[in-house]
Motif scaffolding. Structure first.
Motif, PDB file in Angstrom:
ATOM      1  N   VAL A 126      41.835  35.243  45.708  1.00  0.00           N
ATOM      2  CA  VAL A 126      42.666  34.107  45.291  1.00  0.00           C
ATOM      3  C   VAL A 126      43.926  34.574  44.778  1.00  0.00           C
ATOM      4  O   VAL A 126      44.230  35.733  44.494  1.00  0.00           O
ATOM      5  CB  VAL A 126      41.758  33.429  43.849  1.00  0.00           C
ATOM      6  N   GLY A 127      45.001  33.672  44.888  1.00  0.00           N
ATOM      7  CA  GLY A 127      46.255  34.088  44.396  1.00  0.00           C
ATOM      8  C   GLY A 127      47.442  33.464  45.499  1.00  0.00           C
ATOM      9  O   GLY A 127      47.160  32.836  46.535  1.00  0.00           O
ATOM     10  N   ASN A 128      48.457  34.331  45.162  1.00  0.00           N
ATOM     11  CA  ASN A 128      49.445  33.854  46.077  1.00  0.00           C
ATOM     12  C   ASN A 128      49.591  34.674  47.408  1.00  0.00           C
ATOM     13  O   ASN A 128      49.726  36.045  47.358  1.00  0.00           O
ATOM     14  CB  ASN A 128      51.043  34.536  45.118  1.00  0.00           C
ATOM     15  N   PRO A 129      49.554  34.099  48.433  1.00  0.00           N
ATOM     16  CA  PRO A 129      49.707  34.846  49.769  1.00  0.00           C
ATOM     17  C   PRO A 129      50.850  35.534  50.298  1.00  0.00           C
ATOM     18  O   PRO A 129      50.756  36.350  50.969  1.00  0.00           O
ATOM     19  CB  PRO A 129      48.965  33.806  50.608  1.00  0.00           C
ATOM     20  N   THR A 130      51.778  35.357  49.520  1.00  0.00           N
ATOM     21  CA  THR A 130      53.075  36.066  49.864  1.00  0.00           C
ATOM     22  C   THR A 130      53.400  36.979  48.546  1.00  0.00           C
ATOM     23  O   THR A 130      54.838  37.339  48.609  1.00  0.00           O
ATOM     24  CB  THR A 130      54.194  35.011  50.251  1.00  0.00           C
ATOM     25  N   THR A 131      52.545  37.417  47.803  1.00  0.00           N
ATOM     26  CA  THR A 131      52.674  38.242  46.605  1.00  0.00           C
ATOM     27  C   THR A 131      53.302  39.433  47.072  1.00  0.00           C
ATOM     28  O   THR A 131      52.889  40.183  48.099  1.00  0.00           O
ATOM     29  CB  THR A 131      51.796  38.289  45.643  1.00  0.00           C
ATOM     30  N   ASP A 132      53.883  40.417  46.177  1.00  0.00           N
ATOM     31  CA  ASP A 132      54.410  41.469  46.145  1.00  0.00           C
ATOM     32  C   ASP A 132      53.269  42.648  45.567  1.00  0.00           C
ATOM     33  O   ASP A 132      53.399  43.867  45.796  1.00  0.00           O
ATOM     34  CB  ASP A 132      55.612  41.920  45.591  1.00  0.00           C
ATOM     35  N   LEU A 133      52.364  41.950  44.800  1.00  0.00           N
ATOM     36  CA  LEU A 133      51.222  42.642  43.884  1.00  0.00           C
ATOM     37  C   LEU A 133      50.099  42.332  44.293  1.00  0.00           C
ATOM     38  O   LEU A 133      49.722  41.115  44.132  1.00  0.00           O
ATOM     39  CB  LEU A 133      51.645  42.468  42.689  1.00  0.00           C
ATOM     40  N   MET A 134      49.127  43.031  44.562  1.00  0.00           N
ATOM     41  CA  MET A 134      47.739  42.729  44.752  1.00  0.00           C
ATOM     42  C   MET A 134      47.016  43.726  43.766  1.00  0.00           C
ATOM     43  O   MET A 134      47.102  44.893  43.627  1.00  0.00           O
ATOM     44  CB  MET A 134      47.266  43.057  46.120  1.00  0.00           C
ATOM     45  N   PHE A 135      45.735  43.004  43.352  1.00  0.00           N
ATOM     46  CA  PHE A 135      44.876  43.863  42.466  1.00  0.00           C
ATOM     47  C   PHE A 135      43.395  43.705  43.346  1.00  0.00           C
ATOM     48  O   PHE A 135      43.044  42.913  43.746  1.00  0.00           O
ATOM     49  CB  PHE A 135      44.592  42.948  41.091  1.00  0.00           C
ATOM     50  N   VAL A 136      42.994  44.760  43.385  1.00  0.00           N
ATOM     51  CA  VAL A 136      41.651  44.928  43.964  1.00  0.00           C
ATOM     52  C   VAL A 136      40.580  45.502  43.001  1.00  0.00           C
ATOM     53  O   VAL A 136      40.571  46.573  42.623  1.00  0.00           O
ATOM     54  CB  VAL A 136      41.649  45.795  45.449  1.00  0.00           C
ATOM     55  N   GLY A 137      39.463  44.867  42.949  1.00  0.00           N
ATOM     56  CA  GLY A 137      38.205  45.318  42.121  1.00  0.00           C
ATOM     57  C   GLY A 137      37.166  45.790  42.847  1.00  0.00           C
ATOM     58  O   GLY A 137      37.252  45.747  44.196  1.00  0.00           O
ATOM     59  N   GLU A 138      36.059  45.910  42.174  1.00  0.00           N
ATOM     60  CA  GLU A 138      34.880  46.151  42.742  1.00  0.00           C
ATOM     61  C   GLU A 138      34.012  45.038  43.520  1.00  0.00           C
ATOM     62  O   GLU A 138      33.839  45.082  44.881  1.00  0.00           O
ATOM     63  CB  GLU A 138      33.886  47.043  41.724  1.00  0.00           C
ATOM     64  N   GLY A 139      33.606  44.301  42.834  1.00  0.00           N
ATOM     65  CA  GLY A 139      32.880  43.171  43.237  1.00  0.00           C
ATOM     66  C   GLY A 139      32.632  42.074  42.320  1.00  0.00           C
ATOM     67  O   GLY A 139      32.693  42.262  40.985  1.00  0.00           O
ATOM     68  N   PRO A 140      32.294  40.904  42.636  1.00  0.00           N
ATOM     69  CA  PRO A 140      31.841  39.776  41.628  1.00  0.00           C
ATOM     70  C   PRO A 140      30.806  40.057  40.955  1.00  0.00           C
ATOM     71  O   PRO A 140      30.046  40.653  41.069  1.00  0.00           O
ATOM     72  CB  PRO A 140      31.603  38.662  42.780  1.00  0.00           C
ATOM     73  N   GLY A 141      30.856  39.486  39.596  1.00  0.00           N
ATOM     74  CA  GLY A 141      29.864  39.520  38.587  1.00  0.00           C
ATOM     75  C   GLY A 141      29.252  38.102  38.783  1.00  0.00           C
ATOM     76  O   GLY A 141      29.551  37.169  39.405  1.00  0.00           O
ATOM     77  N   ALA A 142      28.627  37.761  37.604  1.00  0.00           N
ATOM     78  CA  ALA A 142      27.914  36.420  37.400  1.00  0.00           C
ATOM     79  C   ALA A 142      28.852  35.485  37.288  1.00  0.00           C
ATOM     80  O   ALA A 142      28.752  34.390  37.942  1.00  0.00           O
ATOM     81  CB  ALA A 142      27.017  36.534  36.224  1.00  0.00           C
ATOM     82  N   ASP A 143      29.743  35.523  36.530  1.00  0.00           N
ATOM     83  CA  ASP A 143      30.872  34.534  36.552  1.00  0.00           C
ATOM     84  C   ASP A 143      31.505  34.084  37.795  1.00  0.00           C
ATOM     85  O   ASP A 143      31.707  32.934  38.031  1.00  0.00           O
ATOM     86  CB  ASP A 143      31.737  34.599  35.173  1.00  0.00           C
ATOM     87  N   GLU A 144      31.700  35.217  38.405  1.00  0.00           N
ATOM     88  CA  GLU A 144      32.616  34.959  39.500  1.00  0.00           C
ATOM     89  C   GLU A 144      31.838  34.350  40.664  1.00  0.00           C
ATOM     90  O   GLU A 144      32.135  33.747  41.580  1.00  0.00           O
ATOM     91  CB  GLU A 144      33.117  36.427  40.053  1.00  0.00           C
TER      92      GLU A 144
END
Ligand code: SF4
Length: 297
Positions: A126-144
């Protein structure tokens, strides 16, 4: 036709492909018979014994051999060719449209065991497809898994606060995970699951073309960097990063910087490390010219 490639062989082949990608070689051809070369994409459904011939426009540089050949004398797994074949989003200049094409290509994915271990939905990013900054996590939890969006639970709230402290908003960045389906009981995703799913993330990164990727936690860092070091060894510096197995449609984008910091879920368990995480984010802010948000307290 469904085939299975030995995991070790698959890993070795992926490592070889990464090596050629790093030399700027992306086009791979399958040799069907001696003297005959066919594209891998066209031949993916074909034979039991395969030789992958890797050819470069600058073949002379590949001395002493004009072209390297990887012999794969086993059945062909359809999946492996997703690393090699031209991607449907290539040539699409609008990053938003290109991301939609990747999502469509992912489909109702059953490529790894996580598809049948209780996921409610795929969590793409999710987010801005032209951003300068990406965050990458591990995997979805229950809420996600429930909401179909990464980092929306307690760890997500903390990530939002971290982003806010950097003087920007969640909407300005792009957030994704290494695996797009929830591992049961929030277990760590298996290496095989990470390796199967991460090519889609690599394509997302190649489309978004950020200046900086922040890997949140050891799984994200180790998968993206293909390194098996500890967090203490991985943090505190930038890495030159190019997504593996995919070429950005923008010839001017030559990869980005990658920083490693703690996963917000870890920071919730051990808040004493928040100061260290803030140091990592300050390094990123300096790179991007961001100013810390003024404290409202
Ligand atoms: S984790 Fe990734 S590869 Fe595995 S089933 Fe989900 S989308 Fe497919």
């Amino acid at each position: 036709m469904s085939h299975t490639l030995d995991p070790e062989l698959r890993r070795a082949l992926a490592a070889r492909i990464r090596y050629y990608n790093e030399m700027g070689i992306y086009d791979f051809y399958r040799r069907e018979t001696p003297g005959e070369v066919a594209t891998v994409a066209a031949a993916a459904a074909a034979s039991d014994a395969v030789a992958v011939s890797i050819q470069s426009e600058s073949r002379e540089e590949m001395s002493p051999r004009k072209a390297a050949t990887v012999a794969v004398p086993v059945a062909v797994e359809d999946n492996i060719f997703e690393v090699l074949a031209p991607k449907p989003e290539q040539g699409v200049s609008d990053p938003g449209k290109a991301l939609k094409i990747i999502r469509e290509d992912l489909g109702d994915c059953t490529r790894c065991p996580l598809h049948k271990q209780g996921r409610k939905q795929i969590v793409f990013g999710v987010g801005n497809p032209t951003t300068d900054l990406m965050f990458v996590g591990e995997g979805p939890g229950a809420d996600e898994d429930q909401q179909g969006e990464p980092f929306v639970g307690r760890a997500g709230q903390l990530l939002n606060n971290m982003i806010k402290a950097m003087g920007i908003t969640r909407e300005q960045v792009y957030i994704a995970n290494i695996v797009k389906c929830r591992p049961p009981g929030n277990r760590t995703p298996e290496r095989e699951e990470c390796e199967t799913c991460s090519p889609f993330l690599m394509r997302q990164i190649a489309v978004i073309k950020p200046q900086v990727v922040v890997a949140l936690g050891a799984v994200a860092a180790k998968t993206l960097l293909a390194m098996n070091s500890s967090m203490a060894q991985l943090r505190g510096r930038f890495y030159d990063f190019k997504p593996t197995g995919v070429r950005s449609s923008d010839p001017n984008w030559d990869g980005c910087k990658l920083a490693v910091t703690y996963h917000p879920a870890f920071l919730l368990r051990d808040p004493r490390q928040k100061g260290e995480a803030w140091k990592d984010l300050q390094m990123v802010m300096k790179e991007l010219g961001l100013k810390a948000a003024k404290s409202t307290t």
